[in-house]
Design a protein around this motif. Structure first.
Motif, PDB file in Angstrom:
ATOM      1  N   LYS A  34       2.105   0.333  18.218  1.00  0.00           N
ATOM      2  CA  LYS A  34       3.304  -0.947  16.489  1.00  0.00           C
ATOM      3  C   LYS A  34       2.999  -2.286  17.021  1.00  0.00           C
ATOM      4  O   LYS A  34       2.397  -3.004  16.134  1.00  0.00           O
ATOM      5  CB  LYS A  34       4.138  -0.306  17.033  1.00  0.00           C
ATOM      6  CG  LYS A  34       4.077   0.813  16.719  1.00  0.00           C
ATOM      7  CD  LYS A  34       5.738   1.804  16.809  1.00  0.00           C
ATOM      8  CE  LYS A  34       6.855   2.994  16.072  1.00  0.00           C
ATOM      9  NZ  LYS A  34       7.932   3.259  17.101  1.00  0.00           N
ATOM     10  N   CYS A  43       6.835  -4.985   3.206  1.00  0.00           N
ATOM     11  CA  CYS A  43       7.750  -3.099   4.269  1.00  0.00           C
ATOM     12  C   CYS A  43       6.138  -2.386   3.010  1.00  0.00           C
ATOM     13  O   CYS A  43       5.417  -2.870   2.061  1.00  0.00           O
ATOM     14  CB  CYS A  43       8.524  -2.485   2.773  1.00  0.00           C
ATOM     15  SG  CYS A  43       8.550  -0.732   2.596  1.00  0.00           S
ATOM     16  N   ILE A  92      10.479  -8.062   4.116  1.00  0.00           N
ATOM     17  CA  ILE A  92      11.656  -7.448   5.094  1.00  0.00           C
ATOM     18  C   ILE A  92      12.589  -8.388   5.593  1.00  0.00           C
ATOM     19  O   ILE A  92      11.610  -9.589   5.994  1.00  0.00           O
ATOM     20  CB  ILE A  92      10.467  -7.321   6.230  1.00  0.00           C
ATOM     21  CG1 ILE A  92       9.602  -5.704   5.530  1.00  0.00           C
ATOM     22  CG2 ILE A  92      11.842  -7.095   7.610  1.00  0.00           C
ATOM     23  CD1 ILE A  92       8.942  -4.972   6.365  1.00  0.00           C
ATOM     24  N   ARG A 102      16.039  -8.744  10.475  1.00  0.00           N
ATOM     25  CA  ARG A 102      14.829  -7.690  11.191  1.00  0.00           C
ATOM     26  C   ARG A 102      13.921  -7.752  11.663  1.00  0.00           C
ATOM     27  O   ARG A 102      13.178  -7.438  13.057  1.00  0.00           O
ATOM     28  CB  ARG A 102      15.123  -6.602   9.730  1.00  0.00           C
ATOM     29  CG  ARG A 102      14.180  -5.482   9.801  1.00  0.00           C
ATOM     30  CD  ARG A 102      14.673  -4.198   8.863  1.00  0.00           C
ATOM     31  NE  ARG A 102      13.482  -2.968   8.914  1.00  0.00           N
ATOM     32  CZ  ARG A 102      13.743  -2.068  10.040  1.00  0.00           C
ATOM     33  NH1 ARG A 102      14.775  -2.395  10.852  1.00  0.00           N
ATOM     34  NH2 ARG A 102      13.490  -1.415  10.483  1.00  0.00           N
ATOM     35  N   ARG A 157      13.512  -7.127  15.449  1.00  0.00           N
ATOM     36  CA  ARG A 157      12.264  -6.014  16.057  1.00  0.00           C
ATOM     37  C   ARG A 157      10.766  -6.315  15.260  1.00  0.00           C
ATOM     38  O   ARG A 157      10.320  -6.101  13.981  1.00  0.00           O
ATOM     39  CB  ARG A 157      12.827  -4.817  15.903  1.00  0.00           C
ATOM     40  CG  ARG A 157      11.439  -3.133  15.625  1.00  0.00           C
ATOM     41  CD  ARG A 157      12.408  -1.857  16.263  1.00  0.00           C
ATOM     42  NE  ARG A 157      10.681  -0.572  15.725  1.00  0.00           N
ATOM     43  CZ  ARG A 157      10.835  -0.200  17.377  1.00  0.00           C
ATOM     44  NH1 ARG A 157      10.884  -1.459  18.588  1.00  0.00           N
ATOM     45  NH2 ARG A 157       9.749   0.383  17.054  1.00  0.00           N
ATOM     46  N   THR A 184       8.377  -3.671  13.394  1.00  0.00           N
ATOM     47  CA  THR A 184       8.678  -3.258  12.039  1.00  0.00           C
ATOM     48  C   THR A 184       8.335  -3.385  11.394  1.00  0.00           C
ATOM     49  O   THR A 184       7.300  -3.797  10.380  1.00  0.00           O
ATOM     50  CB  THR A 184      10.582  -3.040  11.580  1.00  0.00           C
ATOM     51  OG1 THR A 184      10.606  -2.161  11.297  1.00  0.00           O
ATOM     52  CG2 THR A 184      10.158  -5.180  10.967  1.00  0.00           C
ATOM     53  N   ASP A 185       7.390  -2.094  10.073  1.00  0.00           N
ATOM     54  CA  ASP A 185       6.822  -2.151   9.019  1.00  0.00           C
ATOM     55  C   ASP A 185       7.202  -1.706   8.481  1.00  0.00           C
ATOM     56  O   ASP A 185       6.231  -1.648   7.031  1.00  0.00           O
ATOM     57  CB  ASP A 185       5.422  -1.037   9.055  1.00  0.00           C
ATOM     58  CG  ASP A 185       5.642  -0.185   9.459  1.00  0.00           C
ATOM     59  OD1 ASP A 185       6.239   0.267   9.904  1.00  0.00           O
ATOM     60  OD2 ASP A 185       4.931   0.604   9.845  1.00  0.00           O
ATOM     61  N   LYS A 210      12.954   2.584   6.005  1.00  0.00           N
ATOM     62  CA  LYS A 210      13.654   3.254   7.270  1.00  0.00           C
ATOM     63  C   LYS A 210      14.560   4.068   6.886  1.00  0.00           C
ATOM     64  O   LYS A 210      13.942   5.561   7.906  1.00  0.00           O
ATOM     65  CB  LYS A 210      13.571   2.338   7.817  1.00  0.00           C
ATOM     66  CG  LYS A 210      13.646   2.312   9.331  1.00  0.00           C
ATOM     67  CD  LYS A 210      12.994   2.921   9.664  1.00  0.00           C
ATOM     68  CE  LYS A 210      12.646   3.528  11.304  1.00  0.00           C
ATOM     69  NZ  LYS A 210      11.704   4.485  11.958  1.00  0.00           N
TER      70      LYS A 210
END
Length: 124
Positions: free
Chosen positions: A68, A84, A91, A95, A99, A102-103, A109
């Protein structure tokens, strides 16, 4: 996203990657040490086997996190970090700071988590 923010995320992700790789190396060394031991007592063998299983589980989690982190670094290089991958929406910075790997945006999510919890249809 501003260049300063991009560089901050890059430094943070690279530091996380170095930490994860170090943890993976320690896990491998621990497994090598445990595998080299001969334990005649069944209780000791059971304890060692349990420790091996935990080490393998943690190593697998670390490997997935490494993937990741590398994907997030690739998105930084491609200029798509902070978007996203599902819907293309931005995003939120909060957020990403919480993290950075994150994608998905919060909505996508949440949708993915609902799908994960749904039981799959029985196969006939």
């Amino acid at each position: 996203m501003r260049k300063r923010e991009v560089e901050r995320f890059r430094r943070e992700l690279e530091a996380q990657l170095a930490d994860v790789v170090g943890q993976e190396e320690r896990a491998v060394q621990e497994l090598v040490n445990v595998l080299g031991e001969e334990l005649p007592d069944p209780s000791d063998r059971a304890t060692a086997e349990e420790q091996r299983a935990k080490t393998l589980k943690l190593a697998d989690r670390e490997r997935r996190l490494e993937d990741k982190i590398r994907a997030a670094l690739a998105r930084l290089d491609a200029g798509t970090f902070g978007r996203c991958v599902s819907c293309g929406a931005a995003i939120p910075g909060e957020r990403l700071r919480a993290r950075p790997v994150t994608d998905l945006c919060v909505a996508c999510k949440a949708e993915a988590e609902v799908r994960e919890r749904q039981p799959s249809a029985p196969r006939v």
